[in-house]
Design a protein around this motif. Structure first.
Motif, PDB file in Angstrom:
ATOM      1  N   HIS A  24      27.468  22.735  64.513  1.00  0.00           N
ATOM      2  CA  HIS A  24      28.687  23.459  64.887  1.00  0.00           C
ATOM      3  C   HIS A  24      29.077  23.148  66.329  1.00  0.00           C
ATOM      4  O   HIS A  24      29.086  24.030  67.188  1.00  0.00           O
ATOM      5  CB  HIS A  24      28.479  24.968  64.705  1.00  0.00           C
ATOM      6  CG  HIS A  24      28.060  25.347  63.326  1.00  0.00           C
ATOM      7  ND1 HIS A  24      28.959  25.449  62.284  1.00  0.00           N
ATOM      8  CD2 HIS A  24      26.847  25.627  62.793  1.00  0.00           C
ATOM      9  CE1 HIS A  24      28.305  25.790  61.182  1.00  0.00           C
ATOM     10  NE2 HIS A  24      27.030  25.888  61.465  1.00  0.00           N
ATOM     11  N   PRO A  25      29.441  21.886  66.606  1.00  0.00           N
ATOM     12  CA  PRO A  25      29.712  21.477  67.985  1.00  0.00           C
ATOM     13  C   PRO A  25      30.914  22.170  68.622  1.00  0.00           C
ATOM     14  O   PRO A  25      31.006  22.246  69.841  1.00  0.00           O
ATOM     15  CB  PRO A  25      29.926  19.964  67.882  1.00  0.00           C
ATOM     16  CG  PRO A  25      30.301  19.725  66.463  1.00  0.00           C
ATOM     17  CD  PRO A  25      29.607  20.781  65.665  1.00  0.00           C
ATOM     18  N   GLU A  26      31.809  22.689  67.829  1.00  0.00           N
ATOM     19  CA  GLU A  26      32.998  23.340  68.368  1.00  0.00           C
ATOM     20  C   GLU A  26      32.874  24.860  68.450  1.00  0.00           C
ATOM     21  O   GLU A  26      33.786  25.539  68.903  1.00  0.00           O
ATOM     22  CB  GLU A  26      34.223  22.981  67.508  1.00  0.00           C
ATOM     23  CG  GLU A  26      34.477  21.489  67.402  1.00  0.00           C
ATOM     24  CD  GLU A  26      34.743  20.832  68.747  1.00  0.00           C
ATOM     25  OE1 GLU A  26      35.447  21.430  69.582  1.00  0.00           O
ATOM     26  OE2 GLU A  26      34.217  19.725  68.961  1.00  0.00           O
ATOM     27  N   ALA A  27      31.756  25.393  68.006  1.00  0.00           N
ATOM     28  CA  ALA A  27      31.578  26.851  67.947  1.00  0.00           C
ATOM     29  C   ALA A  27      31.323  27.437  69.330  1.00  0.00           C
ATOM     30  O   ALA A  27      30.867  26.764  70.251  1.00  0.00           O
ATOM     31  CB  ALA A  27      30.414  27.199  67.026  1.00  0.00           C
ATOM     32  N   ASP A  28      31.622  28.726  69.457  1.00  0.00           N
ATOM     33  CA  ASP A  28      31.234  29.498  70.632  1.00  0.00           C
ATOM     34  C   ASP A  28      29.815  29.988  70.361  1.00  0.00           C
ATOM     35  O   ASP A  28      29.578  30.716  69.389  1.00  0.00           O
ATOM     36  CB  ASP A  28      32.167  30.693  70.837  1.00  0.00           C
ATOM     37  CG  ASP A  28      33.577  30.262  71.205  1.00  0.00           C
ATOM     38  OD1 ASP A  28      33.724  29.249  71.915  1.00  0.00           O
ATOM     39  OD2 ASP A  28      34.528  30.929  70.768  1.00  0.00           O
ATOM     40  N   ILE A  29      28.875  29.581  71.210  1.00  0.00           N
ATOM     41  CA  ILE A  29      27.467  29.889  70.981  1.00  0.00           C
ATOM     42  C   ILE A  29      26.938  30.786  72.094  1.00  0.00           C
ATOM     43  O   ILE A  29      27.089  30.471  73.274  1.00  0.00           O
ATOM     44  CB  ILE A  29      26.622  28.605  70.888  1.00  0.00           C
ATOM     45  CG1 ILE A  29      27.079  27.758  69.695  1.00  0.00           C
ATOM     46  CG2 ILE A  29      25.135  28.943  70.789  1.00  0.00           C
ATOM     47  CD1 ILE A  29      26.377  26.425  69.566  1.00  0.00           C
ATOM     48  N   THR A  30      26.322  31.872  71.673  1.00  0.00           N
ATOM     49  CA  THR A  30      25.608  32.737  72.605  1.00  0.00           C
ATOM     50  C   THR A  30      24.126  32.613  72.300  1.00  0.00           C
ATOM     51  O   THR A  30      23.702  32.809  71.166  1.00  0.00           O
ATOM     52  CB  THR A  30      26.050  34.209  72.466  1.00  0.00           C
ATOM     53  OG1 THR A  30      27.454  34.306  72.739  1.00  0.00           O
ATOM     54  CG2 THR A  30      25.277  35.103  73.437  1.00  0.00           C
ATOM     55  N   VAL A  31      23.358  32.284  73.322  1.00  0.00           N
ATOM     56  CA  VAL A  31      21.911  32.175  73.194  1.00  0.00           C
ATOM     57  C   VAL A  31      21.304  33.452  73.760  1.00  0.00           C
ATOM     58  O   VAL A  31      21.596  33.838  74.889  1.00  0.00           O
ATOM     59  CB  VAL A  31      21.370  30.944  73.955  1.00  0.00           C
ATOM     60  CG1 VAL A  31      19.854  30.921  73.935  1.00  0.00           C
ATOM     61  CG2 VAL A  31      21.946  29.669  73.364  1.00  0.00           C
ATOM     62  N   THR A  32      20.485  34.106  72.943  1.00  0.00           N
ATOM     63  CA  THR A  32      19.824  35.328  73.386  1.00  0.00           C
ATOM     64  C   THR A  32      18.320  35.106  73.469  1.00  0.00           C
ATOM     65  O   THR A  32      17.762  34.275  72.761  1.00  0.00           O
ATOM     66  CB  THR A  32      20.082  36.500  72.417  1.00  0.00           C
ATOM     67  OG1 THR A  32      19.520  36.183  71.136  1.00  0.00           O
ATOM     68  CG2 THR A  32      21.555  36.796  72.272  1.00  0.00           C
ATOM     69  N   HIS A  33      17.714  35.847  74.353  1.00  0.00           N
ATOM     70  CA  HIS A  33      16.260  35.903  74.430  1.00  0.00           C
ATOM     71  C   HIS A  33      15.906  37.371  74.576  1.00  0.00           C
ATOM     72  O   HIS A  33      16.552  38.102  75.333  1.00  0.00           O
ATOM     73  CB  HIS A  33      15.723  35.103  75.619  1.00  0.00           C
ATOM     74  CG  HIS A  33      14.238  35.181  75.742  1.00  0.00           C
ATOM     75  ND1 HIS A  33      13.393  34.474  74.923  1.00  0.00           N
ATOM     76  CD2 HIS A  33      13.452  35.902  76.564  1.00  0.00           C
ATOM     77  CE1 HIS A  33      12.144  34.748  75.254  1.00  0.00           C
ATOM     78  NE2 HIS A  33      12.156  35.620  76.255  1.00  0.00           N
ATOM     79  N   VAL A  34      14.879  37.797  73.847  1.00  0.00           N
ATOM     80  CA  VAL A  34      14.496  39.204  73.866  1.00  0.00           C
ATOM     81  C   VAL A  34      13.176  39.361  74.602  1.00  0.00           C
ATOM     82  O   VAL A  34      12.184  38.709  74.274  1.00  0.00           O
ATOM     83  CB  VAL A  34      14.369  39.777  72.440  1.00  0.00           C
ATOM     84  CG1 VAL A  34      14.043  41.269  72.502  1.00  0.00           C
ATOM     85  CG2 VAL A  34      15.648  39.540  71.649  1.00  0.00           C
ATOM     86  N   VAL A  35      13.193  40.248  75.582  1.00  0.00           N
ATOM     87  CA  VAL A  35      11.978  40.630  76.292  1.00  0.00           C
ATOM     88  C   VAL A  35      11.509  41.924  75.650  1.00  0.00           C
ATOM     89  O   VAL A  35      12.214  42.932  75.663  1.00  0.00           O
ATOM     90  CB  VAL A  35      12.260  40.850  77.795  1.00  0.00           C
ATOM     91  CG1 VAL A  35      11.031  41.415  78.496  1.00  0.00           C
ATOM     92  CG2 VAL A  35      12.708  39.551  78.442  1.00  0.00           C
ATOM     93  N   ASP A  36      10.320  41.862  75.052  1.00  0.00           N
ATOM     94  CA  ASP A  36       9.755  43.038  74.391  1.00  0.00           C
ATOM     95  C   ASP A  36       8.623  43.571  75.254  1.00  0.00           C
ATOM     96  O   ASP A  36       7.518  43.043  75.249  1.00  0.00           O
ATOM     97  CB  ASP A  36       9.251  42.669  72.995  1.00  0.00           C
ATOM     98  CG  ASP A  36       8.780  43.879  72.209  1.00  0.00           C
ATOM     99  OD1 ASP A  36       8.810  45.007  72.746  1.00  0.00           O
ATOM    100  OD2 ASP A  36       8.382  43.699  71.053  1.00  0.00           O
ATOM    101  N   LEU A  37       8.909  44.618  75.999  1.00  0.00           N
ATOM    102  CA  LEU A  37       7.925  45.172  76.923  1.00  0.00           C
ATOM    103  C   LEU A  37       6.866  46.003  76.216  1.00  0.00           C
ATOM    104  O   LEU A  37       5.899  46.433  76.838  1.00  0.00           O
ATOM    105  CB  LEU A  37       8.618  45.998  77.998  1.00  0.00           C
ATOM    106  CG  LEU A  37       9.578  45.185  78.867  1.00  0.00           C
ATOM    107  CD1 LEU A  37      10.273  46.084  79.870  1.00  0.00           C
ATOM    108  CD2 LEU A  37       8.868  44.043  79.549  1.00  0.00           C
ATOM    109  N   SER A  38       7.029  46.218  74.913  1.00  0.00           N
ATOM    110  CA  SER A  38       6.007  46.962  74.174  1.00  0.00           C
ATOM    111  C   SER A  38       4.854  46.063  73.759  1.00  0.00           C
ATOM    112  O   SER A  38       3.838  46.537  73.280  1.00  0.00           O
ATOM    113  CB  SER A  38       6.613  47.624  72.929  1.00  0.00           C
ATOM    114  OG  SER A  38       6.986  46.635  71.983  1.00  0.00           O
ATOM    115  N   GLU A  39       5.007  44.744  73.951  1.00  0.00           N
ATOM    116  CA  GLU A  39       3.924  43.817  73.617  1.00  0.00           C
ATOM    117  C   GLU A  39       2.743  44.073  74.540  1.00  0.00           C
ATOM    118  O   GLU A  39       2.895  44.539  75.662  1.00  0.00           O
ATOM    119  CB  GLU A  39       4.383  42.367  73.793  1.00  0.00           C
ATOM    120  CG  GLU A  39       5.356  41.920  72.741  1.00  0.00           C
ATOM    121  CD  GLU A  39       5.799  40.485  72.954  1.00  0.00           C
ATOM    122  OE1 GLU A  39       5.539  39.922  74.042  1.00  0.00           O
ATOM    123  OE2 GLU A  39       6.416  39.939  72.051  1.00  0.00           O
TER     124      GLU A  39
END
Length: 140
Positions: A24-39
């Motif tokens: 999907h080269p033309e798509a709007d992409i949001t990259v997320t990363h989740v910090v899980d402090l309960s680990e």
């Protein structure tokens, strides 16, 4: 098309980003990363307090985002991505953001665990796929 890529620092996580960029080269992409402090605080964070541990994980997330931006701009044509740091249980956070933003699809990497290891460790990708309000592409 709006896409959400859940990125962790694993080969499957990076494969999910690469696949989304390729397909999907033309798509709007949001990259997320989740910090899980309960680990658990074992390993490299065992000597740190919870504030220091949280700050180190946020710094690591920014490093991941910078690498993701570099990979996106190296493509032909170059892609631009947005990034968003989330905090909490990974599957829950990704599902909530997908619903709130009304994205068209979620991309997530999977380690492909089976049997006992999957039961014991759980599968974030599977939880996302089962509960997300939009289609989910799982990349190994």
């Amino acid at each position: 098309m709006d896409l959400l890529v859940a990125l962790d620092d694993s080969e499957p996580g990076w494969a999910a980003l690469e696949y989304a960029l390729e397909e999907h080269p033309e798509a709007d992409i949001t990259v997320t990363h989740v910090v899980d402090l309960s680990e658990s605080g074992y390993g490299e964070f065992a000597h740190l307090g919870s504030d220091a541990m949280a700050e180190r994980r946020r710094e690591r997330a920014e490093e991941l985002f910078e690498e993701a931006r570099e990979r996106a701009t190296e493509r032909e044509p170059p892609a631009e991505i947005e990034t968003e740091l989330l905090e909490g249980p990974p599957a829950t956070e990704i599902i909530e953001v997908a619903a709130e933003r009304g994205v068209d699809r979620v991309f997530v990497g999977s380690h492909g665990r089976t049997g006992v290891s999957r039961i014991l460790l759980g599968s974030v990708a599977e939880r996302i796929a089962r509960r997300a309000p939009v289609p989910v592409t799982i990349v190994r």
